[in-house]
Structures are given as structure tokens and as C-alpha cells.
Design an enzyme around this catalytic site. Structure first.
Site, PDB file in Angstrom:
ATOM      1  N   ASP A  66       0.831  -1.211   0.000  1.00 57.36           N
ATOM      2  CA  ASP A  66       0.000   0.000   0.000  1.00 57.36           C
ATOM      3  C   ASP A  66       0.862   1.256   0.000  1.00 57.36           C
ATOM      4  O   ASP A  66       0.686   2.139  -0.833  1.00 57.36           O
ATOM      5  CB  ASP A  66      -0.913   0.007   1.234  1.00 57.36           C
ATOM      6  CG  ASP A  66      -1.782  -1.224   1.301  1.00 57.36           C
ATOM      7  OD1 ASP A  66      -2.375  -1.575   0.288  1.00 57.36           O
ATOM      8  OD2 ASP A  66      -1.849  -1.831   2.383  1.00 57.36           O
ATOM      9  N   GLU A 105       0.815  -5.847  -4.937  1.00 58.51           N
ATOM     10  CA  GLU A 105       0.556  -4.964  -6.078  1.00 58.51           C
ATOM     11  C   GLU A 105       1.807  -4.208  -6.551  1.00 58.51           C
ATOM     12  O   GLU A 105       2.106  -4.189  -7.743  1.00 58.51           O
ATOM     13  CB  GLU A 105      -0.549  -3.959  -5.722  1.00 58.51           C
ATOM     14  CG  GLU A 105      -0.925  -3.034  -6.874  1.00 58.51           C
ATOM     15  CD  GLU A 105      -2.241  -2.314  -6.647  1.00 58.51           C
ATOM     16  OE1 GLU A 105      -3.160  -2.908  -6.048  1.00 58.51           O
ATOM     17  OE2 GLU A 105      -2.360  -1.148  -7.080  1.00 58.51           O
TER      18      GLU A 105
END
Length: 374
Positions: A16, A271
Site C-alpha cells: 500500500d 501490487e
């Protein structure tokens, strides 16, 4: 629209905040915006940015102002553009600051990356606030021009051509990695705790060619220590059979990106490292963030369908098999051998995939254009 506030709640450890930090830097450096990055976990942030002090509530990190985001923190004013990253919710005191502005900011919810087709339909949708005269736009990263695109600094892929093999060798030597042996396969490892890892280590230890693993800090390090029955120390490699593991320290973004480029294969997770592996133009194996009811496997297959669309059948099946095993969806077999046998084809097709993505506008340019139209 000169000032931007980005809010990040750290959930997936480094993923994140890694995405938010890259986004903040790009907005500041490439578009000269005033950017404040609000993060609720500065200790995790400091691991990837050692110059950051987790003890300071407000500090400058390069051209970006970093603030410790707590429920009690004071908000002097809201920015022209406000970004909630990955569904984190703004505090009431910040919402009050938004309402007090003469001109209402553009409020963006930056969503998680997905290759699923529904993303195109939801990208850009608006949601009114239930009690305040505000509206929030949903901005979806993605792999098509009908989505927000991917984070990519200007000229990123072109800049790779200017790096010499000697510079790359020096970089690896500084991590304690020697020059390449004949036929050696060099790979980076960054993953969540993975029950498949011990079996794969045993396979690598009895491989037909030398396997050299550069292991980043994280959950896998304990698994590696258990498998070797030795403590792992940065810079001190451990060897069993044809496998050599080099524990390496946590690298800042520029160095980690370089690590991905100099390896033959990269095991990545979440990610941020997943996106960077694609810009590295090297074969990669993705460990997706696990979700309840195995919904993450739907996302995994959605990406594989796009990534493998132009790959020859045998190589395509080799990639799909290893990715599914690595994500615990099927039992292991001879996936590694099949993948290694097709590594050259996978390398060629991954280069084409990266070049295809590079022809699309990047996420920051799309985001700036989106905001200017509101």
C-alpha cells in the site's frame, strides 16, 4: 489544482505505502504539484525509505511532505485534490476541512489493481457522500485504456537501455552476489509466507543448473531459515546442492527495481512489486494477496488471460501451472521443470507484454487529466 493530499492506511505491509509513495513522488516531480502524503504507519514506511524518521509527525521527504496520519492529528486545510488510497476512509476532521473550503476539492478513491473486465465499467463512477454535499470518484488502475492505467515514471523503460552490464554486475557485487556461473538461473524472491516454498527449495537444490536466489526480507526469510536450519544474515549466502540463497537487505525503490531487471526470474507479491516486475521485462511469478472464498483466484486468472494471450500454448500452460501452484490453488507436480524449459519463450513474450503496456498512458497522467476535467 496545485495541491494534493494522499491518504494511506498500511494493510499489506509494503504494498500500500509503496504504491502511494511512488504516486506522491511522480505527482511532485513530474507535475510540480505540492503533495502531502498521510500515512498511518511510518515505521513500515521507513523500512523502504530509511531517510524517513518514524518519530516525526511532519517532515519533508524529497519534494513530498509526509505526515503521520492519526485520528487525533490536526488538519490546517484540505488540498485541491484528495486521494483515499485503497478504500481508507478520511477522518471527520479532514472532511470538515473539505467542507470549509470555498472551492470543493476533487475527491478520488484510488482502488486496487485488477485485470477483471468489470473494472472498465466502474472506472470513473461517482458516489455522493451520505450526509455532506460532497462526491467521490472511483479511479481504477488497470491494463486497458478504459481504466486508469499503471504507475510508470516518464521514460522508465527507455532508461533501462542506458545501464551497462558492468554497472549491473557492480550493483550485485555490492549485495554480495558473485559473477554469474555458466548456465546459472538467478532469481529474486519476495513473497508472503507460502506453504509451497519448502518443496520448491528442495527442487531447486536438486536442479540440473545452478539456482541463485536473492531473498528480500519478509515472511519467507523465516521459512528459508527453517529449511536450511540456519540463521539468515544479510550478505552471508547459504548453499545446499545446486541452490544458493543470498539474504539481502530491504532495498529502496530504485534499487529494488534494478534488482528485478538483473534477475532472470522474479517472484513478487501484492501490487507494487507485481507492477514493477512487468516494467523489468523479466519473467515473473505473482503471489496475489489472498482473499476470503478464494476471490483472489478470479483476479489471478483475469490477469493471466491477458498476460498469456499471445504466448505459445506450451509456455502458456507452464506459466499458468506454476502460478496456480505458487498460489496454493493446485497440488505441485513438475511445474518448475516445465517453466524452466520454456524460460526463453516466456522471457520473449514478457518483453512484448511490457512494451504493449508501455504504449498506454500511465496512471499519473490519466489521473491528472481526470481531475482537470472535473
Amino acid at each position: 489544482m496545485s495541491s494534493w493530499d494522499i491518504f494511506c492506511s498500511v494493510v499489506d505491509n509494503f504494498g500500500d505505502v509503496g504504491v502511494c509513495w511512488r504516486l506522491a513522488r511522480q505527482l511532485s516531480q513530474e507535475h510540480c504539484f505540492q503533495v502531502r502524503l498521510w500515512v498511518d504507519d511510518l515505521e513500515t514506511f521507513a523500512v523502504m525509505s530509511p531517510e524517513l524518521s518514524p518519530l516525526l509527525a511532519r517532515q519533508k521527504l524529497g519534494s513530498v511532505e509526509v505526515l503521520h496520519w492519526t485520528p487525533e492529528c490536526t488538519v490546517d486545510s484540505a488540498a485541491d485534490v484528495v486521494i483515499e488510497a485503497f478504500g481508507c476512509e478520511l477522518s471527520d476532521n479532514y472532511l470538515n476541512a473539505i467542507v470549509q473550503r470555498e472551492k470543493t476539492p476533487v475527491w478520488i478513491n484510488l482502488e486496487y489493481l485488477s485485470a477483471e473486465s468489470w473494472v472498465e465499467e466502474c472506472h470513473g463512477l461517482v458516489s455522493p457522500h451520505p450526509r455532506l454535499p460532497l462526491k467521490k470518484y472511483f479511479f481504477y488502475p488497470g491494463f486497458t485504456e478504459k481504466t486508469g492505467g499503471l504507475l510508470r515514471e516518464r521514460g522508465l523503460l527507455a532508461s533501462h537501455a542506458g545501464v551497462s552490464a558492468a554497472d549491473d554486475a557492480l550493483f550485485l557485487n555490492q549485495l554480495g552476489v558473485p559473477d554469474r556461473q555458466p548456465h546459472e538461473v538467478r532469481l529474486s524472491l519476495f513473497c508472503y509466507e507460502n506453504p509451497i516454498l519448502p518443496d520448491l527449495l528442495s527442487t531447486w537444490a536438486h536442479n540440473s543448473v545452478p539456482i541463485r536466489v536473492l531473498a528480500s526480507p519478509g515472511a519467507a526469510r523465516k521459512q528459508l531459515a527453517d529449511w536450511f536450519q540456519r540463521e539468515l544474515v544479510d550478505g552471508m549466502p547459504l548453499t545446499r546442492g545446486t541452490l544458493t540463497v543470498h539474504p539481502i537487505p530491504f532495498l529502496v525503490h530504485t534499487e529494488y527495481d534494478r534488482l528485478l531487471r538483473v534477475c532472470d526470474l522474479n517472484f513478487v507479491r501484492g501490487e507494487d512489486s507485481f507492477i514493477r516486475a512487468q516494467w523489468a521485462k523479466r519473467p515473473f511469478v505473482w503471489q496475489i494477496y489472498p482473499q476470503s472464498e478464494n476471490t483472489h483466484l478470479v483476479k489471478l486468472e483475469a490477469f493471466l488471460s491477458r498476460y498469456l494471450s499471445l504466448m505459445p500454448d506450451v509456455a502458456r500452460q507452464a506459466v499458468r501451472n506454476l502460478w496456480y501452484v505458487w498460489n496454493g490453488a493446485v497440488s505441485p507436480g513438475n511445474e518448475w521443470g516445465d517453466f524452466l524449459a520454456n524460460l526463453g519463450v516466456i522471457q520473449s513474450q514478457t518483453e512484448q507484454w511490457s512494451s504493449q503496456l508501455d504504449r498506454m498512458p500511465d496512471l499519473v497522467d490519466n489521473l491528472v487529466r481526470f481531475v482537470q476535467e472535473k
